[in-house]
Design an enzyme around this catalytic site. Structure first.
Site, PDB file in Angstrom:
ATOM      1  N   SER A   1       0.850  -1.180   0.000  1.00  0.00           N
ATOM      2  CA  SER A   1       0.000   0.000   0.000  1.00  0.00           C
ATOM      3  C   SER A   1       0.901   1.250   0.000  1.00  0.00           C
ATOM      4  CB  SER A   1      -0.948  -0.039   1.202  1.00  0.00           C
ATOM      5  OG  SER A   1      -1.996   0.868   1.052  1.00  0.00           O
TER       6      SER A   1
ATOM      7  N   HIS B   1      -7.619  -5.600  -1.018  1.00  0.00           N
ATOM      8  CA  HIS B   1      -6.470  -4.964  -0.371  1.00  0.00           C
ATOM      9  C   HIS B   1      -5.989  -5.725   0.860  1.00  0.00           C
ATOM     10  CE1 HIS B   1      -3.962  -1.403  -0.331  1.00  0.00           C
ATOM     11  NE2 HIS B   1      -4.196  -1.189   0.948  1.00  0.00           N
TER      12      HIS B   1
END
Length: 669
Positions: free
Chosen positions: A513, A628
């Site tokens: 990320s 994610h």
């Protein structure tokens, strides 16, 4: 089982993950979920194609049991499928509501009499239910559901017409045309009815103390929703339309009514404060707002990253009495429980500087929680007593990290090194996501794995991380890739100096990320690393703005920039690793998930194409049907594949017979 000296990616299959500890009304019991890994359908196992899946089972622990082994017992066994979750005690402690997902059953509300008997199914919705909450008098259960309408447009090949600014979201994929509705179940009569159809998603559902209605958090419209501007609404039992209570104009994550039913404790950020502001605890009283934790320069909630959290991690503040509220907070690399009076006096309730309380519930009679350390797998505790021994089943020996500090203009930062047994070892710099999260004292299977395979794992909290005061967080506003990079490399140099066994000529950089962004940025600005792994990363800040589920607001809050403004777009391009990709020579493994809407997969595709155009050794691993959260709670077989890819790539470039030698390493930029 005797622990092995070397964990493997397959070690994940042996772990049992605790979650969602729920304290009984009398404080003497805790219901919690244990998620283990088993075949999707044990009766039809395919020996050539294993399908390991998480299966949740609800357990109950009693404070009066004399031994830990006697303290806990399974309440449910679940069925084939995802199993059981979300245990919730009735106010009289006699019934447990929970959610069951099994076979064709999609998240059904179940009621289990704790005195004995079978669980009874209450709902039969096609989309299942979420967030069940008992009324304080035990007469009702409120919950959310999308009802029976299932979106099959993709299956049918139909066009999807989009008119809302937000239409996809990480972990949910396509958002429904209408949000889940609020429903009400009358426990005695069995009546089930739709209560309220909100125009925007609602969250933070909680009952008023007198059971006369509920409070929840929502937004006025879609624009306020994507700008993270929320309000608190009240809905009385006899009404179908809510009343707006607050004029908050900023983000809120929790509302907790005071025992008097008039005042509210709120967790959020004040108006004018963006994503860089720590969440704090406020008291709302008829429109007047006072920050309760003003003397506590740390965020409310647990923001310490770990990869052994599968399931819900509750952390909503609780009124212990009419003068004191209990909350959790991240302090440096730890998370503990703190109490604050209405007068604003903050004190530690249960805080150890080398522990993390990842989830908890409480009332005036006690506390149930999940506690972990870097060397201790998460365990369930009831009133200070451990009621699980999950760490005893770990199939590998656990290593303890070494703490290091570094200095910058704001003061002292900290980080840790997990060392292997080898006399000489490659060194890895691991960068957390967020950026406003934290590395610290959570248990991280991935780090244990890497260290056991001969790598020194170096991880720290550069500026931008939480837990070190608001000034530490604010210092990267508008300038990602500057002082945060300085801190990371400063810390890494300290590691190399402090621990001579780390080979400064065999180094790697990795992160996910924001950590993936920094990995891309660092390899585009220095050639000191021999290998890179960029996971769910960002490389193009302009395209991110229009494709991420948070892109409409994120750069405004983080950088003061907007991708849809010409002048700002030029600045965002200056902050994009893709602009500097021609400088990259570091062999790079790219890992990304197809349904990642937080950092969309087009970011990985751009980075992969650009590295190929510049003849940089690159490997791209795409995971289907994951989002994610792959590295933390993704499907077990895919998590295992990801870890194998990590080990194979590092072994190719940093093993004694592979990678670039010190003589061939290129100088720093």
């Amino acid at each position: 089982m005797q622990p092995s000296a070397v964990p493997t990616p397959e070690s994940l299959l042996a772990l049992t993950f605790p979650s969602d500890p729920q304290l009984s009304p009398d404080g003497r019991q805790v219901a919690y979920v244990l998620s283990r890994v088993e075949e999707e359908n044990p009766r039809k196992a395919d020996k050539d194609w294993a399908k390991p899946r998480y299966k949740g089972q609800i357990w109950l622990a009693d404070a009066e049991a004399s031994q830990t082994a006697q303290a806990s017992r399974p309440l449910t066994h679940g069925e084939t499928g995802r199993g059981d979750s979300s245990p919730r005690f009735s106010p009289d402690g006699q019934t447990l509501a929970f959610i069951r997902s099994a076979g064709e059953v999609k998240a059904a509300l179940m009621l289990l009499p704790l005195a004995g008997g079978e669980a009874r199914r209450v709902t039969h919705f096609g989309q299942g239910i979420q967030a069940p909450v008992w009324s304080p008098d035990g007469a009702y259960i409120a919950f959310l559901t999308g009802g029976d309408e299932e979106d099959k447009r993709d299956e049918r090949g139909e066009a999807r017409v989009i008119t809302q600014p937000r239409y996809r979201f990480n972990g949910r994929d396509w958002l429904p045309d209408t949000p889940p509705k609020l429903w009400l179940y009358a426990v005695q009569s069995g009546e089930l009815r739709e209560w309220h159809a909100p125009a925007q998603d609602l969250a933070g559902l909680t009952w008023q103390p007198d059971s006369g209605g509920v409070l929840f958090i929502s937004s006025k419209d879609q624009k306020h929703a994507y700008q993270w501007k929320n309000e608190v609404y009240s809905l009385a039992l006899g009404d179908t339309q809510p009343k707006q209570l607050t004029d908050w104009q900023s983000s809120l994550s929790a509302v907790v009514p005071h025992p008097d039913g008039q005042r509210l404790a709120l967790v959020g950020r004040r108006a004018g404060k963006g994503n860089t502001e720590n969440a704090h605890l406020y008291l709302w009283d008829a429109g007047k707002v006072m920050r309760l934790d003003a003397g506590h320069d740390h965020p409310v909630g647990n923001l310490v990253g770990g990869d052994c959290h599968v399931g819900a991690m509750p952390e909503k503040p609780v009124w212990l009495d009419d003068q004191t509220i209990l909350f959790s907070s991240t302090v440096r690399g730890s998370c503990g429980l703190f109490q604050v009076s209405i007068g604003g006096e903050v004190s530690a309730y249960d805080h150890h500087p080398e522990e993390v309380i990842a989830g908890w519930t409480a009332n005036a009679a006690g506390v149930a929680l999940l506690r972990e350390r870097a060397t201790q797998f998460p365990e369930v505790e009831l009133n200070g007593r451990r009621v699980t021994e999950l760490g005893a089943a770990l199939p590998f020996a656990v290593r303890a990290p070494k703490r290091l500090t570094f200095q910058n203009e704001l003061g002292e930062g900290e980080g840790w090194v997990l060392l292997p047994d080898a006399p000489t070892a490659p060194a890895l710099l691991s960068i957390h996501g967020g950026p406003h999260t934290d590395y610290g004292h959570a248990f991280v299977h991935e780090f244990q794995l890497l260290a056991a395979h001969g790598y020194g794992v170096c991880y720290s909290n550069p500026r931008g991380s939480v837990g070190y005061g608001q000034a530490w967080v604010d210092d990267i506003y508008g300038r990602w890739g500057s002082v945060d990079m300085d801190d990371l490399l400063n810390f890494f140099d300290r590691c190399l100096e402090q621990f001579p066994q780390l080979d400064r000529h065999k180094t790697g950089v990795m992160g996910g990320s924001y950590g993936g962004f920094m990995t891309n940025w660092i390899t585009a600005h220095t050639r000191r690393f021999q290998v890179a792994i960029t996971d769910r990363s960002i490389c193009n800040l302009i395209s991110f703005g229009g494709t991420s589920d948070i892109g409409l607001q994120f750069w405004t809050d983080e950088l003061g920039l907007n991708f849809a403004r010409r002048a700002d777009a030029a600045k965002l391009w200056d902050l994009s690793p893709l602009q500097y990709v021609e400088n990259v020579t570091t062999p790079t493994l790219i890992v990304h998930s197809v349904l990642d809407h937080r950092c969309p997969i087009e970011q990985a595709e751009q980075w992969y194409a650009a590295l190929h155009l510049h003849d940089v050794p690159v490997r791209f691993v795409r995971f289907p049907s994951e989002d994610h959260e792959l590295s933390r709670s993704g499907r077990p077989d895919r998590r295992i594949k990801r870890l194998h890819e990590y080990l194979d790539w590092l072994g190719q470039w940093l093993s004694p017979n592979g990678g670039r030698s010190a003589a061939s390493a290129q100088p720093q930029l």
